[in-house]
Design a protein around this motif. Structure first.
Motif, short mmCIF file in Angstrom:
data_model
loop_
_atom_site.label_atom_id
_atom_site.label_comp_id
_atom_site.label_asym_id
_atom_site.label_seq_id
_atom_site.Cartn_x
_atom_site.Cartn_y
_atom_site.Cartn_z
N TYR A 280 67.50 91.18 32.85
CA TYR A 280 66.49 90.62 31.95
C TYR A 280 66.81 90.88 30.50
O TYR A 280 66.19 90.34 29.60
CB TYR A 280 65.09 91.15 32.30
CG TYR A 280 64.86 92.63 32.02
CD1 TYR A 280 64.66 93.09 30.73
CD2 TYR A 280 64.81 93.56 33.05
CE1 TYR A 280 64.44 94.43 30.47
CE2 TYR A 280 64.60 94.90 32.80
CZ TYR A 280 64.42 95.34 31.51
OH TYR A 280 64.20 96.66 31.25
N ASN A 281 67.77 91.77 30.26
CA ASN A 281 67.94 92.33 28.92
C ASN A 281 69.21 91.84 28.22
O ASN A 281 69.58 92.40 27.20
CB ASN A 281 67.98 93.86 29.06
CG ASN A 281 67.41 94.57 27.87
OD1 ASN A 281 66.33 94.22 27.43
ND2 ASN A 281 68.14 95.54 27.34
N TYR A 282 69.89 90.84 28.79
CA TYR A 282 71.14 90.35 28.21
C TYR A 282 72.18 91.48 28.11
O TYR A 282 73.04 91.46 27.24
CB TYR A 282 70.92 89.74 26.82
CG TYR A 282 70.01 88.54 26.81
CD1 TYR A 282 70.52 87.27 27.00
CD2 TYR A 282 68.64 88.69 26.64
CE1 TYR A 282 69.68 86.16 27.00
CE2 TYR A 282 67.80 87.59 26.64
CZ TYR A 282 68.32 86.33 26.81
OH TYR A 282 67.50 85.24 26.81
N TYR B 32 61.45 89.37 32.57
CA TYR B 32 60.71 90.60 32.83
C TYR B 32 59.23 90.29 32.82
O TYR B 32 58.80 89.51 31.98
CB TYR B 32 61.06 91.61 31.73
CG TYR B 32 60.41 92.94 31.86
CD1 TYR B 32 60.96 93.91 32.68
CD2 TYR B 32 59.23 93.22 31.18
CE1 TYR B 32 60.34 95.14 32.82
CE2 TYR B 32 58.62 94.44 31.32
CZ TYR B 32 59.17 95.40 32.14
OH TYR B 32 58.58 96.62 32.27
N PRO B 33 58.39 90.86 33.69
CA PRO B 33 58.73 91.86 34.70
C PRO B 33 59.02 91.28 36.10
O PRO B 33 59.39 92.03 36.98
CB PRO B 33 57.44 92.70 34.75
CG PRO B 33 56.35 91.73 34.44
CD PRO B 33 56.93 90.71 33.51
N TRP C 281 66.36 83.68 31.30
CA TRP C 281 64.99 83.21 31.50
C TRP C 281 65.07 81.86 32.20
O TRP C 281 65.83 81.02 31.77
CB TRP C 281 64.27 83.05 30.14
CG TRP C 281 62.81 82.86 30.34
CD1 TRP C 281 61.85 83.82 30.34
CD2 TRP C 281 62.14 81.62 30.61
NE1 TRP C 281 60.62 83.26 30.61
CE2 TRP C 281 60.77 81.92 30.78
CE3 TRP C 281 62.55 80.30 30.76
CZ2 TRP C 281 59.82 80.93 31.07
CZ3 TRP C 281 61.62 79.32 31.05
CH2 TRP C 281 60.26 79.64 31.20
#
Lengths: 435, 592
Positions: free
Chosen positions: B249-251, B51-52, B46
């Protein structure tokens, strides 16, 4: 003249340093530093990007912002001229050195339960173990008529308990009774958990001060900065009924466990206090919390998973608009079955935040996002982004309502106007809210 | 002009990608104070991966958000010595990363080891095929380090990256349906292999029918949530398909930012300075000791950072570039073959086959992950008899469905008009019904492919640009044509309606205008002698013993696999040598 005195002073310091007394002091200061961790002084007395313990953090009260004070040993702006007696009077009775009363944001009703031993160590740390910082205390942003300090004295007399006789020493051994008693001391005393987790009455006094006072203690519901403090009792309206002592320890140590993750106002507590608390004390806190039964009239049934929604979503059937938003925006991390990835992405099925009567926290997280604090035992500062500019009030209301009613959750529904209020109150928060 | 000196430190690291992060972690753990200098901005999951907005193809893929823009700095390129090199003005063939995480933030996640024979390529070919087999102008050589020496470091890097895969052999015992050509492993993968896409399933079946040995690609896209030995956490991959060119975005995709930096940032001995572009490495009057670096801040200020140890950990060709700019070592001269800096510049040699199926067969190419898929190694390394084929090298062949994005993945059958109604219809008909197979082949080192300073063009700091002299050679065309034929056999076994084949023609020249790969290597290679390498087997500079040059720049020639796995293993290997040997007795660890 002064210059000529310096070598004499330096000599005196050398004498002190070479004596045994200094070593004992260093030990006391070290213990005091740990007491400061247990009491989480840092959370309120350090401003964002400010110097440690120099105060200046704004604390929102219903009357306006008040600012935490400088508790470094600076002689002009801090507590450098305070005696131990001055310090103990403040900690136990809420009366400052100048005789005025502090705002009840300072949890002296809890601190009054601390042992003399701990207070002496804390005093030694704050006056000798902390670097002095010159920073003037800031006056509260409360209108002048309401900013008078004398009503606080009445408040203090009416609502603050008379100081408990200090315990001779805090229990600290391994028998299970002693563990619970140590936990009680930490939670009711320095930890001041009740400040947020016990409901408050109309003049902002905690309704009860200790577990012995009845089941309202730590039963949650108080709203701090638009976050609802959950119950810490064994109930299923946002409480800890499904949590084992190990779950509680993991949460306090790392800010995350298989049930959920810290957010909002708790983040600072995890960062500055519980992640630095030793394992024995964390176990004690967990043991004590698990002795607290449910508040009257609240279910004690542990969460029971219901896979209806999960099967619908898997089949591509959207039971509601909230469900559709959930699949688009949330399910990548929290999954269509609501189980998330425990320890990393919090499960929403059974999450205490989604069981209570007030879903303010859920709406607030969706609006503002959240940042898990990175701590020694779990350094990853995982972030959920802000959806403030992505979803409108009705969409967030639909989403929160869906979350509260899916997978066996029994949380509250939410309306667009409720979301609008939370949006307004948290209007500046576009960055994920962290420490 | 240097306007300011920073406080002396034990170690200065140039570049903060995988190598920079690994070295910083290892050396702070050894009690050293480390300053890392990164030319690009700070980046994290971040907001870069938020996202998005993170899954925006126009921003990331078309406009290259995470890459170094040519307006900031670039290279010049030519095919041969007799050409005048021209600047690379539009990012296309390869994409140099910049910013915290470097290529480790924008990579796809294919996380390989290496075939042991590739580490001693010249010796192996000479032993098996005779000394005359290797062409005169092919300057391939041994790395100076063995697979057995690197094995523990491969294993540890996988545990840090949270790599998903299926082992074949662990400690000599066959444990599962992994790659039967794999060397022995000391540990299984930390996470189970990712699930296959439908396309990979079809490929796996067809490859087995053709008599080959399909296996699942080891992937640093996490198949499950994971906590690594540093306590850093990953989420499970969702197959969203936005890996290469994007911050996950999701690690879920391993990166220095997700897998190392959170732990490193808690370390008081570590400092990361961003937007600090290192201009040169300074040496003392003897030229045998590095004294530190000079860097330029985003405000244009020039700063000197002195250090006891200097580590170059920048993007592939920037390591040799910094050596050339700093006058450290002798620049390579292709005419005499003398000098080492810039020698053996290599790339990756690729081809592909696209299969088009009927409207009833849905391949859902939008599902994917950068490291996901099925490969065969039957034509990689020396897993097949090169004797009658007359070329050196090979390629893994895979279906690596990395997730089709709407703009770049408009694949249409050959012969389709390039615009208009017919093109639109073909895009619509094809999008859900195609499968791509790729060969990711070796590029051998040749005497006339190298790096040097450009005599014409300079950057805003007045530095001459780096010049790449590079072209394809018959050996590599022969190899890729052979492998492409095998790939087409498998493609036909998958029974598509039609198939288009992209391969290389003899005489074809290197084309900078379309994306191929960012797998660039060589130029500051490792080896067994200072006559033909820049660094020794510990990635320590032969002449300047407190200077370490680590990364794909150390590859003596191209490898079949993606480079990140061996780059990470080399970094851990070098760090171990520094910790256990160099710090006790600073000086050359290998006598020349």
């Amino acid at each position: 003249m002064k210059l000529r005195l310096l070598p004499v002073l330096a000599g005196a310091i050398c004498v002190v340093q070479s004596s045994g007394a200094y070593a004992a002091d260093a030990d006391l200061i070290k213990r005091g530093a740990y007491v400061a961790v247990l009491g989480d002084c840092e959370a309120c007395h350090t401003a964002h990007d400010g110097k440690s313990l120099a105060g200046g953090l704004a604390l929102q009260s219903p009357l306006g912002a008040i600012y935490s004070t400088n508790i470094t040993p600076d002689r002009d702006t801090g507590i450098g001229t305070w005696s131990y007696e001055d310090f103990a009077r403040l900690m136990r009775r809420g009366i400052r050195k100048d005789g005025s009363s502090v705002y009840p944001a300072m949890p002296y009703p809890s601190y009054s339960k601390m042992t003399d031993e701990d207070l002496q160590a804390l005093y030694a740390y704050l006056t000798q173990g902390v670097a002095p910082v010159s920073l003037k205390n800031r006056a509260p942003d409360i209108p002048w008529l309401l900013s008078a300090r004398w009503p606080l004295a009445i408040w203090r007399l009416l609502f603050a308990p008379s100081p408990a006789p200090p315990l001779p020493s805090a229990p600290h051994d391994d028998t299970s009774d002693a563990l619970v008693e140590r936990g009680r001391y930490l939670v009711e005393g320095p930890g001041h958990c009740g400040s947020c987790h016990t409901p408050r009455n109309f003049v902002l006094a905690e309704k009860v001060q200790t577990a012995a006072d009845g089941p309202k203690y730590l039963s949650g519901g108080f709203i701090v900065d638009n976050w609802v403090a959950p119950s810490l009792r064994s109930d299923d309206a946002g409480g800890l009924v499904g949590w084992t002592p190990e779950d509680i320890v993991a949460f306090l140590k790392t800010g995350r466990n298989r049930h959920g993750a810290t957010f909002g106002a708790m983040n600072g507590v995890i960062t500055h206090s519980t992640s630095l608390t030793d394992d024995h004390d964390l176990a004690a806190i967990a043991a004590f919390l698990k002795t607290l039964g449910p508040p009257p009239g609240v279910s004690v049934q542990a969460f029971h998973y219901d896979d209806t929604v999960s099967r619908q979503l898997f089949a591509g059937k959207m039971p509601s608009e909230g469900a559709r938003i959930y699949v688009d925006r949330c399910a990548a991390c929290h999954r269509t079955d609501g189980h998330g990835y425990p320890g990393v992405f919090p499960p929403l099925a059974g999450n205490p935040v989604l069981q209570g009567p007030d879903a303010t926290s859920a709406a607030h997280i969706i609006l503002s996002g959240g940042r898990l604090p990175g701590v020694a035992a779990a350094p990853s500062s995982l972030v959920m982004g802000s959806y403030r500019d992505v979803l409108d009030n009705q969409q967030i209301a639909d989403l929160v309502t869906f979350l509260g009613q899916s997978w066996g959750n029994h949380g509250a529904a939410m309306t667009a106007s409720q979301v609008a209020k939370i949006r307004q109150a948290t209007t500046d928060e576009k960055k994920p809210v962290g420490e | 002009m240097v306007s300011r000196n920073e406080k002396h430190t034990d170690v200065v690291i140039v570049g903060f990608g995988w190598v920079g992060a690994i070295m910083a972690r290892e050396l702070t753990q050894a009690g050293l104070n480390v300053v890392a200098l990164e030319r690009g901005p700070r980046r994290d999951t971040w907001p870069e991966g938020a996202y998005p907005s993170s899954i925006d193809e126009l921003t990331h893929n078309t406009r290259h958000a995470l890459f170094l823009q040519p307006s900031q700095s670039t290279v010049t390129v030519r095919h041969r010595d007799s050409d005048v090199a021209a600047p690379y003005r539009q990012l296309a063939a390869f994409l140099p990363g910049t910013g915290v995480g470097g290529a480790g933030l924008h990579w796809s996640g294919c996380h390989w080891r290496i075939s042991p024979v590739e580490l001693r390529l010249r010796s192996h070919y000479e032993e098996r095929y005779g000394k005359d087999f290797i062409p005169q102008d092919m300057t391939i050589q041994d790395w100076g380090v063995s697979y057995e020496e690197l094995e523990p470091h491969f294993a540890f890097a996988e545990s840090v990256f949270g790599t998903s895969g299926q082992a074949y052999k662990v400690n000599g015992k066959i444990v599962g349906d992994g790659n039967p050509f794999d060397a022995d492993r000391s540990t299984p993968f930390p996470l189970p292999a990712m699930k296959n896409t439908y396309s990979a399933e079809l490929y796996s079946k067809a490859a087995a029918e053709c008599g080959y040995h399909p296996f699942r690609i080891p992937s640093a896209n996490a198949s499950q949530a994971y906590t690594n030995p540093y306590g850093c956490q990953m989420g499970a991959c969702t197959f969203c398909g936005f890996c290469s060119g994007y911050a996950c975005y999701n690690y879920s995709k391993a990166s220095p930012n997700v897998n190392i930096l959170p732990a490193l940032e808690r370390e008081s001995r570590f400092e990361l300075r961003v937007e600090c572009d290192v201009l040169k490495v300074e040496t003392d009057s003897s030229g045998k000791k590095a004294t530190g670096v000079i860097y330029r801040t985003s405000k244009g200020e020039e700063v000197r950072q002195t250090a006891d140890i200097v580590i170059l950990a920048s993007f592939a060709y920037n390591n040799p570039y910094l050596l050339l700019l700093s006058g450290i070592g002798q620049p390579y001269d292709p005419k005499t073959g003398e000098g080492t800096v810039g020698r053996n510049f290599v790339y990756q040699n690729e081809s592909g086959v696209t299969l088009f199926f009927g409207q009833d067969k849905f391949t859902n190419p939008f599902i994917g992950a950068g490291g996901n898929g099925v490969a065969i190694d039957d034509f990689n390394a020396d897993n097949f008899d090169h004797g009658p084929l007359g070329f050196v090298g090979g390629a893994p062949i895979w279906v690596n469905q990395a997730g089709s994005k709407p703009i770049s993945s408009a694949t249409v059958p050959k012969g389709t008009p390039q615009w208009g109604a017919h093109w639109k219809k073909a895009v619509k008909d094809s999008f859900q019904h195609t499968i791509s197979i790729h060969a990711h082949g070796t590029n051998m080192a040749f005497r006339d492919c190298y790096l040097s300073l450009d005599p014409t063009y300079s950057d805003t700091a007045g530095r001459p640009l780096l010049r790449i002299t590079f072209n394809w050679h018959d050996n590599d065309v022969k190899m890729i044509r052979y492998v492409t034929d095998r790939m087409a056999d498998i493609g036909r076994a998958m029974k598509p309606e039609s198939m288009s084949v992209e391969t290389k023609e003899f005489g074809e020249e290197f084309d900078l205008r379309h994306y191929q790969t960012t797998h660039i290597a060589g130029g500051a290679i490792m080896g067994t002698s200072p006559k033909d390498s820049v660094v020794n087997r510990y990635l320590q500079h032969w002449d300047v013993s407190n200077l370490f040059v680590i990364g794909s720049s150390a590859f003596p020639q191209g490898i079949g696999y993606n480079p990140t796995g061996i780059v990470a293993a080399l970094a851990y290997w070098s760090a171990k040598a520094i910790r256990e040997r160099y710090l006790k007795s600073p000086g050359p660890m290998v006598q020349a």
